[in-house]
Motif scaffolding. Sequence first.
Motif, PDB file in Angstrom:
ATOM      1  N   PHE A  53       0.834  -1.213   0.000  1.00  0.00           N
ATOM      2  CA  PHE A  53       0.000   0.000   0.000  1.00  0.00           C
ATOM      3  C   PHE A  53       0.863   1.255   0.000  1.00  0.00           C
ATOM      4  N   GLY A  54       1.863   1.304   0.868  1.00  0.00           N
ATOM      5  CA  GLY A  54       2.723   2.477   0.941  1.00  0.00           C
ATOM      6  C   GLY A  54       3.535   2.694  -0.319  1.00  0.00           C
ATOM      7  N   ASP A  55       3.920   1.604  -0.998  1.00  0.00           N
ATOM      8  CA  ASP A  55       4.679   1.751  -2.235  1.00  0.00           C
ATOM      9  C   ASP A  55       3.845   2.438  -3.313  1.00  0.00           C
ATOM     10  N   ILE A  56       2.559   2.123  -3.365  1.00  0.00           N
ATOM     11  CA  ILE A  56       1.685   2.770  -4.341  1.00  0.00           C
ATOM     12  C   ILE A  56       1.568   4.253  -4.033  1.00  0.00           C
ATOM     13  N   ALA A  57       1.482   4.601  -2.739  1.00  0.00           N
ATOM     14  CA  ALA A  57       1.447   6.014  -2.364  1.00  0.00           C
ATOM     15  C   ALA A  57       2.731   6.731  -2.786  1.00  0.00           C
ATOM     16  N   ALA A  58       3.874   6.079  -2.589  1.00  0.00           N
ATOM     17  CA  ALA A  58       5.144   6.681  -3.008  1.00  0.00           C
ATOM     18  C   ALA A  58       5.195   6.841  -4.523  1.00  0.00           C
ATOM     19  N   PHE A  59       4.677   5.866  -5.264  1.00  0.00           N
ATOM     20  CA  PHE A  59       4.652   5.963  -6.722  1.00  0.00           C
ATOM     21  C   PHE A  59       3.803   7.150  -7.173  1.00  0.00           C
ATOM     22  N   ALA A  60       2.670   7.391  -6.487  1.00  0.00           N
ATOM     23  CA  ALA A  60       1.824   8.530  -6.845  1.00  0.00           C
ATOM     24  C   ALA A  60       2.564   9.846  -6.632  1.00  0.00           C
ATOM     25  N   ALA A  61       3.263   9.966  -5.494  1.00  0.00           N
ATOM     26  CA  ALA A  61       4.009  11.194  -5.214  1.00  0.00           C
ATOM     27  C   ALA A  61       5.129  11.400  -6.229  1.00  0.00           C
ATOM     28  N   LEU A  62       5.874  10.352  -6.530  1.00  0.00           N
ATOM     29  CA  LEU A  62       6.975  10.479  -7.481  1.00  0.00           C
ATOM     30  C   LEU A  62       6.471  10.686  -8.899  1.00  0.00           C
ATOM     31  N   THR A  63       5.297  10.133  -9.215  1.00  0.00           N
ATOM     32  CA  THR A  63       4.693  10.380 -10.528  1.00  0.00           C
ATOM     33  C   THR A  63       4.325  11.844 -10.685  1.00  0.00           C
ATOM     34  N   LEU A  64       3.734  12.425  -9.639  1.00  0.00           N
ATOM     35  CA  LEU A  64       3.401  13.854  -9.679  1.00  0.00           C
ATOM     36  C   LEU A  64       4.658  14.702  -9.808  1.00  0.00           C
ATOM     37  N   LEU A 108       6.137  -8.975  -2.492  1.00  0.00           N
ATOM     38  CA  LEU A 108       5.665  -8.020  -3.486  1.00  0.00           C
ATOM     39  C   LEU A 108       6.118  -6.600  -3.140  1.00  0.00           C
ATOM     40  N   HIS A 109       6.134  -6.289  -1.849  1.00  0.00           N
ATOM     41  CA  HIS A 109       6.630  -4.962  -1.439  1.00  0.00           C
ATOM     42  C   HIS A 109       8.090  -4.782  -1.836  1.00  0.00           C
ATOM     43  N   PHE A 110       8.931  -5.775  -1.568  1.00  0.00           N
ATOM     44  CA  PHE A 110      10.344  -5.641  -1.912  1.00  0.00           C
ATOM     45  C   PHE A 110      10.524  -5.534  -3.428  1.00  0.00           C
ATOM     46  N   LEU A 111       9.687  -6.240  -4.180  1.00  0.00           N
ATOM     47  CA  LEU A 111       9.760  -6.139  -5.637  1.00  0.00           C
ATOM     48  C   LEU A 111       9.410  -4.726  -6.095  1.00  0.00           C
ATOM     49  N   LEU A 112       8.319  -4.174  -5.586  1.00  0.00           N
ATOM     50  CA  LEU A 112       7.909  -2.828  -5.985  1.00  0.00           C
ATOM     51  C   LEU A 112       8.913  -1.780  -5.521  1.00  0.00           C
ATOM     52  N   SER A 113       9.473  -1.969  -4.325  1.00  0.00           N
ATOM     53  CA  SER A 113      10.463  -1.012  -3.835  1.00  0.00           C
ATOM     54  C   SER A 113      11.692  -0.975  -4.735  1.00  0.00           C
ATOM     55  N   ASN A 114      12.144  -2.127  -5.161  1.00  0.00           N
ATOM     56  CA  ASN A 114      13.304  -2.160  -6.064  1.00  0.00           C
ATOM     57  C   ASN A 114      12.951  -1.624  -7.442  1.00  0.00           C
ATOM     58  N   THR A 154       6.589  16.710   2.493  1.00  0.00           N
ATOM     59  CA  THR A 154       7.732  15.878   2.861  1.00  0.00           C
ATOM     60  C   THR A 154       8.425  15.385   1.602  1.00  0.00           C
ATOM     61  N   THR A 155       9.716  15.198   1.692  1.00  0.00           N
ATOM     62  CA  THR A 155      10.477  14.684   0.554  1.00  0.00           C
ATOM     63  C   THR A 155      10.235  13.182   0.435  1.00  0.00           C
ATOM     64  N   MET A 156       9.777  12.761  -0.726  1.00  0.00           N
ATOM     65  CA  MET A 156       9.423  11.361  -0.955  1.00  0.00           C
ATOM     66  C   MET A 156      10.530  10.659  -1.732  1.00  0.00           C
ATOM     67  N   TYR A 157      10.900   9.474  -1.254  1.00  0.00           N
ATOM     68  CA  TYR A 157      11.857   8.618  -1.929  1.00  0.00           C
ATOM     69  C   TYR A 157      11.143   7.358  -2.401  1.00  0.00           C
ATOM     70  N   TYR A 158      11.868   6.530  -3.125  1.00  0.00           N
ATOM     71  CA  TYR A 158      11.246   5.328  -3.666  1.00  0.00           C
ATOM     72  C   TYR A 158      10.772   4.371  -2.582  1.00  0.00           C
ATOM     73  N   ASP A 159      11.370   4.441  -1.386  1.00  0.00           N
ATOM     74  CA  ASP A 159      10.999   3.532  -0.302  1.00  0.00           C
ATOM     75  C   ASP A 159      10.300   4.241   0.851  1.00  0.00           C
ATOM     76  N   SER A 160       9.859   5.480   0.632  1.00  0.00           N
ATOM     77  CA  SER A 160       9.227   6.225   1.723  1.00  0.00           C
ATOM     78  C   SER A 160       7.869   5.657   2.111  1.00  0.00           C
ATOM     79  N   GLY A 161       7.241   4.966   1.203  1.00  0.00           N
ATOM     80  CA  GLY A 161       5.899   4.458   1.483  1.00  0.00           C
ATOM     81  C   GLY A 161       5.871   3.353   2.521  1.00  0.00           C
ATOM     82  N   PHE A 162       6.990   2.669   2.724  1.00  0.00           N
ATOM     83  CA  PHE A 162       6.985   1.532   3.639  1.00  0.00           C
ATOM     84  C   PHE A 162       6.730   1.978   5.077  1.00  0.00           C
ATOM     85  N   ILE A 163       7.370   3.064   5.498  1.00  0.00           N
ATOM     86  CA  ILE A 163       7.199   3.526   6.874  1.00  0.00           C
ATOM     87  C   ILE A 163       5.791   4.076   7.073  1.00  0.00           C
TER      88      ILE A 163
END
Length: 351
Positions: free
Chosen positions: A41-52, A160-166, A269-278
Amino acid sequence: MTWDVALILLTDGLANGAVYLLAGLGLVLVFSVTRVVFVPFGDIAAFAALTLAAFETGRLPPTIGLVAVLALLATLTESASLLRRGQWRSIPGAALAWGLLPLLPCALAWLAAGPGTPAWLHVALAVLLVLPIAPLLARVVFQPIADASVLVLLIVSLALHFLLSNLGLLFFGPEGSRTRALVDGALTLGAGFTVGGQVLLMLAAAGALSGLFFLVFERTVAGKALRATAVNRVGARLVGIRPARTARLAYGCASLLAGLIGVLIAPVTTMYYDSGFIIGLKAFVAAIIGGLVSYPMTALGALAVGVLESFASFWSGALKDVIVFSLLIPVLMLRSWMSVHSEEDPEELEP
């Protein structure tokens, strides 16, 4: 600590709690309907932020390629399933639903990428691009093992989370990104205390979406189908509700919430590729407070986690996450004490 500092920390905590509230609602919805602890779930949120952020810099977001690949895999998976059941005439409809529809946001994003596009359109496209991700992942990964144990589903979700994070590291790189504020200005309260417009937007979005979820569950057929599947999957199937469809609806709602979270927190907040996990972990703490079944308790738990995190960061920034996750210990002990335990029959343990 003065009252002014306490008000600032409380406001910041409520803003964080609003984010955890939306994430917690998504986690509880998916788990209650599918028994999956949806770690990505958090990875998808990070993808949305980085997409924007990619839109704002005039670049074509790599999310388009991810959605296209997932749509292809989902189409092939569904087609193979239909062929095994002898329902080959349904393959064109499956190709339309799993292959073509998820690509529509990709086509819109392709056309809208570049300078001169309104900011609101970038925000809408960022949410629309991540909207198909969770349903597509569910069709490819979780639906074939829907009857597996909760532990197996959790292990698959972690993988799946580790796959999406990478993949996020590959697509967006290790650099962080922060977007422009969605709302400018601030609201001045008494004694010169001000609240930023972005914080007010986060609080308003959390309240509005929570109310919308309540109305959907109480007033619509789809919401009642989700509730019925959450209460008893077998009983829901007996009255004509298909758990696979309610699961797709639950994943779609979770993906929508994740996308909204991503565009809401990207300016603050500054978003990174793995920020969604926390973010997902802290929302999981709120969901545990709600027992992974109660939406009101999850909402209260999310606000408590946000406020606790804010005040903990004031006292010790290095230990704020430790303090937040330590909240799980008394909650789990209390739930263990309040739950009814049944003694196992020794005869049932014999082989």
